[in-house]
Motif scaffolding. Structure first.
Motif, PDB file in Angstrom:
ATOM      1  N   LYS A 125       0.823  -1.020  -0.322  1.00 33.61           N
ATOM      2  CA  LYS A 125      -0.103  -0.108  -0.068  1.00 33.61           C
ATOM      3  C   LYS A 125       0.759   1.106   0.320  1.00 33.61           C
ATOM      4  O   LYS A 125       0.098   2.182  -0.510  1.00 33.61           O
ATOM      5  CB  LYS A 125      -0.992   0.197   1.383  1.00 33.61           C
ATOM      6  CG  LYS A 125      -0.619   0.060   2.628  1.00 33.61           C
ATOM      7  CD  LYS A 125      -1.836  -0.167   3.493  1.00 33.61           C
ATOM      8  CE  LYS A 125      -1.493  -1.990   3.460  1.00 33.61           C
ATOM      9  NZ  LYS A 125      -2.394  -1.457   4.617  1.00 33.61           N
ATOM     10  N   ASP A 150      -5.033  -5.829  -1.069  1.00 32.71           N
ATOM     11  CA  ASP A 150      -5.444  -4.761   1.048  1.00 32.71           C
ATOM     12  C   ASP A 150      -7.051  -5.375   1.081  1.00 32.71           C
ATOM     13  O   ASP A 150      -8.062  -5.267   0.219  1.00 32.71           O
ATOM     14  CB  ASP A 150      -5.395  -3.183   0.999  1.00 32.71           C
ATOM     15  CG  ASP A 150      -4.778  -3.207   2.009  1.00 32.71           C
ATOM     16  OD1 ASP A 150      -4.504  -3.972   3.112  1.00 32.71           O
ATOM     17  OD2 ASP A 150      -4.441  -1.799   2.035  1.00 32.71           O
ATOM     18  N   SER A 151      -7.159  -6.116   2.242  1.00 30.86           N
ATOM     19  CA  SER A 151      -8.297  -6.293   2.362  1.00 30.86           C
ATOM     20  C   SER A 151     -10.001  -5.794   2.094  1.00 30.86           C
ATOM     21  O   SER A 151     -10.460  -5.612   1.614  1.00 30.86           O
ATOM     22  CB  SER A 151      -8.156  -7.495   3.872  1.00 30.86           C
ATOM     23  OG  SER A 151      -8.042  -6.800   4.728  1.00 30.86           O
ATOM     24  N   GLU A 152      -9.582  -4.462   2.499  1.00 28.71           N
ATOM     25  CA  GLU A 152     -10.628  -3.273   3.026  1.00 28.71           C
ATOM     26  C   GLU A 152     -10.741  -3.133   0.731  1.00 28.71           C
ATOM     27  O   GLU A 152     -11.887  -2.980   1.092  1.00 28.71           O
ATOM     28  CB  GLU A 152      -9.795  -2.061   3.264  1.00 28.71           C
ATOM     29  CG  GLU A 152      -9.689  -3.237   4.813  1.00 28.71           C
ATOM     30  CD  GLU A 152      -8.659  -3.077   5.485  1.00 28.71           C
ATOM     31  OE1 GLU A 152      -7.665  -3.050   4.211  1.00 28.71           O
ATOM     32  OE2 GLU A 152      -8.940  -3.591   6.484  1.00 28.71           O
ATOM     33  N   ASN A 221      -1.933   2.358   9.552  1.00 29.72           N
ATOM     34  CA  ASN A 221      -2.599   1.550   9.046  1.00 29.72           C
ATOM     35  C   ASN A 221      -3.291   2.380   8.028  1.00 29.72           C
ATOM     36  O   ASN A 221      -4.298   2.272   6.665  1.00 29.72           O
ATOM     37  CB  ASN A 221      -2.451   0.344   9.483  1.00 29.72           C
ATOM     38  CG  ASN A 221      -2.841  -0.848   7.545  1.00 29.72           C
ATOM     39  OD1 ASN A 221      -2.392  -0.505   6.994  1.00 29.72           O
ATOM     40  ND2 ASN A 221      -3.971  -1.836   7.734  1.00 29.72           N
ATOM     41  N   GLU A 225      -4.891   3.493   4.726  1.00 27.53           N
ATOM     42  CA  GLU A 225      -6.046   2.584   3.281  1.00 27.53           C
ATOM     43  C   GLU A 225      -6.599   4.274   3.064  1.00 27.53           C
ATOM     44  O   GLU A 225      -6.940   3.356   1.902  1.00 27.53           O
ATOM     45  CB  GLU A 225      -6.448   1.635   4.530  1.00 27.53           C
ATOM     46  CG  GLU A 225      -5.693   0.424   4.530  1.00 27.53           C
ATOM     47  CD  GLU A 225      -6.230  -0.806   5.635  1.00 27.53           C
ATOM     48  OE1 GLU A 225      -5.530  -1.542   5.448  1.00 27.53           O
ATOM     49  OE2 GLU A 225      -6.840  -0.763   5.998  1.00 27.53           O
TER      50      GLU A 225
HETATM   51 MG    MG Z   1      -5.876  -3.897   5.398  1.00 28.80          MG
END
Ligand code: MG
Ligand code: NAD
Length: 391
Positions: A125, A150-152, A221, A225
């Motif tokens: 990221k 990135d999971s989001e 973090n 994001e």
């Molecule tokens: Mg994440």
């Protein structure tokens, strides 16, 4: 058959990626594996996955890597240094690149993969935070694809029609990024004064590298994001909201103008996002067990505490300032986190360092990679000075 370069193969994302790849031998092949300095771990991965090329970023370790690979009976090309990383990311040995190096160190190889038109699976990221417009331009020039890992962002990608449309035209009202709140959710500033690196790295839901673990504990973090979402989905700061959701089962949400809220749920295991990104637009097994909602604790949601976790507020501030402010924020944070992990900076002072450097270096327009790297260097220098003055 897809040939995949796993940049940062010895890390947490690298390991999860190789786990998913190994589940689909007829579909994916790991042809390039890279690491920073972990020779032994890289040799083990090469013995298991038999890539065509192994790259160690630290040139001093190339000889040792070659020797150990030979001793382990692994025949593959060996290279070292940053130029070799960039060449591997853009070269003929792969059509897909998993960008899983941590920090600004991943920028050049990520950009190289994008320019070369690779299918770019982005976990790193920091590179999009630093160089959002340049990275998107490189993807457009290379005519490849950019799929968030990135999971989001992977969740939002899944909740948007066609992955990454123009939000306004698609009737999107809000992007809601969920945050676990990290290991110190609910604590006051006074309670965080003596936090140690090991305490900060003990994340309640995810097992991750140490840098991102500290970022999760400070909420930087989530700040990174927010900036990542701004670039990936062309979303202004005003439409991006952060909500703390301690169970980490909802990975993020998209709200539409009609009031519909689409969420992506799953167990907190990065293999889901990685498998989605590897196979997109198809679906493949990831090894992640089914989500058993009946056994889950009640799902909780609360607003983030921006007074205790100032890094999130600073990231919003950098996003609003625009230009290279996010790159300055990122560089100062990397230096501060390293100092914290090395025992040279208290946990709460990470935000102080970032704030001081942002104030010292007002935002400038992002022109090209060279200028950006120079600003990154200046921000690191300023951060080190702030650290020295504080001690
Ligand atoms: Mg994440
Ligand atoms: P990690 O520390 O476990 O692994 C980092 C990898 O990068 C290692 O292979 C290391 O050898 C390599 N590396 C480190 N410094 C390097 C350098 N200077 N040059 C070349 N290679 C270098 O980190 P991680 O948790 O796997 O995270 C990787 C990236 O993915 C980060 O940007 C992180 O923010 C992002 N990410 C991670 C997770 C997660 O669950 N771990 C989730 C979302 C996003």
């Amino acid at each position: 058959m897809h040939d995949i370069a796993v940049l940062g193969a010895t890390g947490s994302i690298g390991g999860s990626t190789l786990d998913v790849i190994a589940r689909h031998p007829g579909r994916f092949r790991a042809t390039v594996l890279t690491a920073h300095r972990q020779v032994e771990a890289l040799v083990d991965l090469c013995a298991k996955h038999r890539p065509e090329l192994a790259v160690i970023a630290d040139p001093a370790l190339e000889g040792e890597l070659a020797r150990r690979l030979t001793a382990a009976g692994v025949r593959c090309e060996v290279a070292s240094g940053h130029a070799a990383l960039t060449a591997a990311a853009s070269g003929q040995l792969c059509d897909t690149v998993v960008a899983a190096i941590v920090g600004a160190a991943g920028l050049e190889s990520t950009l190289a993969a994008a320019r070369a038109g690779k299918r770019l699976l982005l976990a790193n990221k920091e590179s999009i935070v630093m160089a959002g417009p340049l990275l998107l331009e490189a993807v457009a020039t290379g005519k490849g694809a950019l799929i968030p890992v990135d999971s989001e962002h992977n969740a939002i990608f899944q909740c948007l029609p066609g992955g990454r449309p123009e939000l306004a035209r698609s009737g999107v009202r809000r992007l809601v990024l969920t945050a676990s709140g990290g290991p110190f959710r609910g604590r006051t500033r006074a309670e965080l004064a003596g936090i140690t690196p090991d305490q900060a790295c003990k994340h309640p839901n995810w097992v991750m590298g140490r840098k991102i673990s500290v970022d999760s504990a400070t909420l930087m973090n989530k700040g990174l994001e927010v900036i990542e979402a701004h670039h990936l989905f062309a979303a202004p700061a005003e439409v991006i909201e952060v909500v703390v959701h301690p169970q980490s089962l909802i990975h993020s949400m998209v709200e539409y103008v009609d009031g519909s809220v689409l969420a992506q749920l799953g167990n907190p295991d990065m293999r889901t996002a990685i498998a989605h990104a590897l196979a997109w637009p198809e679906r493949i097994e990831s090894g992640v067990p089914s989500l058993d909602l009946a056994r889950c604790a009640p799902l909780q949601f609360e607003p983030p505490d921006l007074t205790t976790f100032r890094c999130l507020a600073l990231a919003f501030q950098a996003l609003r300032a625009g230009g290279d402010a996010p790159a300055i924020l990122n560089a100062a944070n990397e230096v501060a986190v390293e100092a914290f992990l090395g025992g040279a900076l208290p946990f709460l002072s990470i935000a102080d360092v970032v704030e001081a450097v942002l104030a010292e270096l007002p935002a400038q327009a992002v022109v090209d990679v060279g200028t950006l790297c120079e600003r990154d260097r200046m921000a690191r220098e300023a951060a080190r000075r702030v650290l020295r003055d504080a001690c």
